[in-house]
Write an enzyme that holds these catalytic residues in place. Structure first.
Site, PDB file in Angstrom:
ATOM      1  N   GLY A 155       0.832  -1.190   0.000  1.00  0.00           N
ATOM      2  CA  GLY A 155       0.000   0.000   0.000  1.00  0.00           C
ATOM      3  C   GLY A 155       0.871   1.246   0.000  1.00  0.00           C
ATOM      4  CB  ILE A 157       3.338   2.257   4.695  1.00  0.00           C
ATOM      5  CG1 ILE A 157       2.620   3.411   5.401  1.00  0.00           C
ATOM      6  CG2 ILE A 157       4.606   1.878   5.447  1.00  0.00           C
ATOM      7  CD1 ILE A 157       2.154   3.084   6.801  1.00  0.00           C
ATOM      8  CB  SER A 176      -1.021  -8.349  -0.011  1.00  0.00           C
ATOM      9  OG  SER A 176      -1.533  -7.670  -1.136  1.00  0.00           O
ATOM     10  NE  ARG A 177      -5.533 -14.567   2.491  1.00  0.00           N
ATOM     11  CZ  ARG A 177      -5.156 -14.477   3.759  1.00  0.00           C
ATOM     12  NH1 ARG A 177      -5.005 -13.282   4.323  1.00  0.00           N
ATOM     13  NH2 ARG A 177      -4.916 -15.559   4.474  1.00  0.00           N
ATOM     14  CB  THR A 236       6.667  -0.623  11.486  1.00  0.00           C
ATOM     15  OG1 THR A 236       6.470  -0.754  10.069  1.00  0.00           O
ATOM     16  CG2 THR A 236       8.151  -0.706  11.793  1.00  0.00           C
ATOM     17  NE  ARG A 238      -2.674  -1.220  14.373  1.00  0.00           N
ATOM     18  CZ  ARG A 238      -2.115  -0.087  13.977  1.00  0.00           C
ATOM     19  NH1 ARG A 238      -0.807  -0.067  13.723  1.00  0.00           N
ATOM     20  NH2 ARG A 238      -2.826   1.012  13.833  1.00  0.00           N
ATOM     21  CD  GLU A 267       1.866  -1.265  21.208  1.00  0.00           C
ATOM     22  OE1 GLU A 267       1.556  -0.057  21.214  1.00  0.00           O
ATOM     23  OE2 GLU A 267       2.186  -1.865  20.172  1.00  0.00           O
ATOM     24  CG  HIS A 286       3.236   1.590  18.571  1.00  0.00           C
ATOM     25  ND1 HIS A 286       2.053   0.921  18.770  1.00  0.00           N
ATOM     26  CD2 HIS A 286       3.199   2.014  17.282  1.00  0.00           C
ATOM     27  CE1 HIS A 286       1.334   0.951  17.658  1.00  0.00           C
ATOM     28  NE2 HIS A 286       2.020   1.608  16.737  1.00  0.00           N
TER      29      HIS A 286
END
Length: 319
Positions: A155, A157, A176-177, A236, A238, A267, A286
């Site tokens: 995407g 990023i 990715s799918r 970076t 999830r 977290e 994070h």
């Protein structure tokens, strides 16, 4: 009527300095809360009297069970325009308007590369030795030029991460799918035929997927075993995209060379958690989105969201 507003999880006590909150003076009583909550009971005790809440990313979840216990809540503002920790359907049922803010994609890209470079050249190990008067040069760095960077997700990023990898002279593959060969080609990236192929052929694997039912646990023990023993994993995105017990085992048993992690299943990470001390882990608290430009945008637009809501015309609503 004076509205009460709580700004949550302001860990660094900087929310008030990132925006001009004085425009709300006389109409909104603003308070900031710095410490994370340990339970829903603590959240209710802290903000149960508030009509407005400003949340920082996904630090404090707002599931249906919590929203039902906050009858006064009318506006919930989150940094960013996506927050998987807010039950939007429940918010709507309880008459809570949910708004967001812009969020820049450059900071997590930059931090991804800080982790990759830190892992490749053992920067923490060497810097720590320098400070302690230890050995002069104790590691051999991993080359980036000519090596393969595998991206799970291409995407906004992931595409930026790919460009930097190409600038280092790396071969970049992605999977990715829903990723097509045409979309990969637009980014100058080779589409891996399968997730397994990407894992087996990459020297660095970096995760850039949105957490969903389809991506939760995407990398488990079987997938981590497919990675090269010299390869590094960077996350970076999830934490839940990678099965955490499997990751711990992979790191302890050296299935992979190491991991650069900025996201965790809990977290702040508990003080005694092994990910804080494993020698082949470069862990950060994070920091992906924690930059001045992002924070100024978050809180300035949060003030705008509150002002617009009070004027009866909410902006940047999440749906």
């Amino acid at each position: 009527m004076t509205w009460r507003c709580a700004v949550l999880d302001d860990y660094q006590d900087i929310a008030r300095s990132m925006a001009d909150w004085s425009v709300l003076a006389g109409e909104v009583d603003v308070r900031t809360l710095r410490r994370p909550f340990g339970s829903e009971d603590e959240v209710v005790a802290a903000i149960g009297d508030c009509e407005i809440v400003v949340a920082m990313r996904e630090r404090t979840p707002f599931p249906a069970s919590l929203l039902a216990r906050l009858p006064r809540l009318r506006l919930l503002v989150t940094s960013g325009m996506r927050n998987a920790a807010i039950d939007l359907e429940a918010a709507a049922r309880h008459g809570v308007t949910v708004c967001g803010t812009a969020s820049n994609t450059e900071p997590p890209v930059e931090l991804t590369w800080a982790l990759i470079l830190g892992l490749a050249r053992h920067l923490v190990t060497e810097s720590t030795a320098m400070r302690a008067g230890g050995p002069w040069q104790s590691t051999l760095g991993a080359d980036l030029h000519g090596r393969t960077l595998g991206l799970l997700g291409l995407g906004k990023i992931g595409t930026r991460v790919a460009r930097i990898g190409q600038a280092f002279g790396m071969k970049v593959t992605a999977w990715s799918r829903n990723l097509t060969a045409e979309r990969a080609a637009e980014a100058g990236v080779r589409l891996a035929a399968t997730k397994e192929e990407l894992l087996e052929t990459s020297d660095f694997v970096s995760v850039h997927l949105v957490l969903s039912d389809r991506t939760r646990g995407l990398l488990g023990a079987d997938e981590l075993r497919r990675m090269r023993p010299t390869a590094h994993l960077v996350n970076t995105s999830r934490a839940a995209i990678v099965d955490q017990p499997a990751l711990l085992r992979a790191l302890r048993e050296n299935w992979i060379a190491g991991a650069g992690l900025d996201v965790f299943d809990q977290e702040p990470l508990p003080a005694g958690h092994p990910l804080r001390t494993l020698p082949n882990v470069l862990a950060l608290p994070h920091l992906g989105y924690v930059t001045r430009r992002n924070y100024e945008g978050y809180f300035q637009q949060a003030v705008e969201d509150i002002t617009a809501f009070l004027a009866g015309s909410p902006i940047r609503e999440l749906d």
